[in-house]
Write a protein that holds these residues in place. Structure first.
Motif, PDB file in Angstrom:
ATOM      1  N   ALA A 182       0.826  -1.202   0.000  1.00  0.00           N
ATOM      2  CA  ALA A 182       0.000   0.000   0.000  1.00  0.00           C
ATOM      3  C   ALA A 182       0.861   1.252   0.000  1.00  0.00           C
ATOM      4  O   ALA A 182       0.563   2.230  -0.698  1.00  0.00           O
ATOM      5  N   CYS A 183       1.939   1.230   0.780  1.00  0.00           N
ATOM      6  CA  CYS A 183       2.851   2.380   0.821  1.00  0.00           C
ATOM      7  C   CYS A 183       3.453   2.638  -0.550  1.00  0.00           C
ATOM      8  O   CYS A 183       3.559   3.788  -0.988  1.00  0.00           O
ATOM      9  N   GLU A 184       3.855   1.567  -1.220  1.00  0.00           N
ATOM     10  CA  GLU A 184       4.443   1.714  -2.553  1.00  0.00           C
ATOM     11  C   GLU A 184       3.413   2.246  -3.540  1.00  0.00           C
ATOM     12  O   GLU A 184       3.713   3.123  -4.357  1.00  0.00           O
ATOM     13  N   ARG A 185       2.195   1.730  -3.479  1.00  0.00           N
ATOM     14  CA  ARG A 185       1.148   2.133  -4.419  1.00  0.00           C
ATOM     15  C   ARG A 185       0.750   3.595  -4.220  1.00  0.00           C
ATOM     16  O   ARG A 185       0.483   4.317  -5.187  1.00  0.00           O
ATOM     17  N   LEU A 186       0.736   4.026  -2.964  1.00  0.00           N
ATOM     18  CA  LEU A 186       0.322   5.397  -2.653  1.00  0.00           C
ATOM     19  C   LEU A 186       1.485   6.376  -2.557  1.00  0.00           C
ATOM     20  O   LEU A 186       1.284   7.560  -2.304  1.00  0.00           O
ATOM     21  N   GLY A 187       2.688   5.867  -2.769  1.00  0.00           N
ATOM     22  CA  GLY A 187       3.845   6.760  -2.743  1.00  0.00           C
ATOM     23  C   GLY A 187       4.187   7.284  -1.362  1.00  0.00           C
ATOM     24  O   GLY A 187       4.701   8.391  -1.211  1.00  0.00           O
ATOM     25  N   ILE A 188       3.909   6.485  -0.325  1.00  0.00           N
ATOM     26  CA  ILE A 188       4.198   6.904   1.052  1.00  0.00           C
ATOM     27  C   ILE A 188       5.632   6.534   1.384  1.00  0.00           C
ATOM     28  O   ILE A 188       6.032   5.375   1.280  1.00  0.00           O
ATOM     29  N   GLN A 189       6.423   7.495   1.779  1.00  0.00           N
ATOM     30  CA  GLN A 189       7.838   7.278   2.065  1.00  0.00           C
ATOM     31  C   GLN A 189       8.202   7.868   3.413  1.00  0.00           C
ATOM     32  O   GLN A 189       7.478   8.694   3.971  1.00  0.00           O
ATOM     33  N   LYS A 190       9.340   7.431   3.930  1.00  0.00           N
ATOM     34  CA  LYS A 190       9.843   8.018   5.167  1.00  0.00           C
ATOM     35  C   LYS A 190      10.237   9.466   4.921  1.00  0.00           C
ATOM     36  O   LYS A 190      10.820   9.791   3.883  1.00  0.00           O
TER      37      LYS A 190
END
Length: 223
Positions: A182-190
């Protein structure tokens, strides 16, 4: 504008000088947190605010009286507004000792402050925290004499600011793989945040705009 008896204020004048040329005052007793410095920096960069105040400088001693925090967050080459006056060393010390404490003698009206905050827009996270904490502090001060209530079950980190309204959806993941996907799909990064002074914090950004999430989940994010 009235030009009546101005006393010693006749010695005051406004000049624009490079920030790095202003000598800090060794008697300055104010200490500024990284959060405060970042809020000041964001307000100075805000096109709606910018330099809404000036440094205070004593030309007789060649030292700053007020503005040390602003000097810390601007480029030394930046030309800044400076209110220049002429005071003895004793008067300079008196101003240093009383300038902030006199302002702190004022009492705040929580309802009036809340109404003021709700009428403005603050883009900076640090400025929003400043407004929120100030509003909370006014309410706490106003309720000091009231009986204590049971602590709220709400998480302060998830509460809306006084000037915000959010509708939100929470997603729960039972497997780390699903969460990472989900993080990868939504572009969520540290995200790393560096405060003035070098202090850093790193966290995983989990809040994104809902409309943007829909576009990314439906494959329209790159169109």
């Amino acid at each position: 504008m009235s030009t009546g008896n101005m006393g010693n204020s006749r010695n005051l004048r406004l000049e624009w000088v490079e920030a790095g040329s202003l000598l800090e005052n060794p008697a300055n007793w104010r200490r500024h947190s990284p959060e405060q410095l970042q809020s000041i920096k964001d307000l100075l960069a805000d096109p709606d605010v910018g330099w809404a105040g000036a440094f205070l400088f004593n030309e007789r001693t060649g030292r700053l009286i007020d503005g040390h925090a602003r000097k810390q967050v601007v480029d030394p080459k930046e030309v800044v507004p400076v209110l220049v006056g002429d005071w003895t060393e004793e008067a300079e010390r008196k101003i240093l000792a009383t300038l902030d404490p006199v302002g702190m003698l004022a009492t705040g009206d929580p309802a009036a402050y809340q109404a003021l905050v709700e009428s403005i827009t603050a883009e900076s996270l640090w400025v929003r925290d400043l407004l929120h904490n100030t509003a909370a502090g006014l309410v706490a001060t106003d309720e000091e004499s009231e009986p204590e209530e049971e602590p709220s079950a709400a998480l302060p980190q998830m509460e809306c600011q006084p000037f915000e309204h959010h509708d939100y959806i929470m997603l729960m993941f039972h497997h780390e793989q699903d969460f990472q996907q989900a993080c990868e799909r939504l572009g969520i990064q540290k995200v790393g945040i560096t405060y003035p002074g070098g202090k850093t914090k790193i966290g995983l950004g989990r809040v994104i705009d809902g409309a943007k999430a829909i576009r990314m989940l439906t494959g329209e994010g790159n169109k």
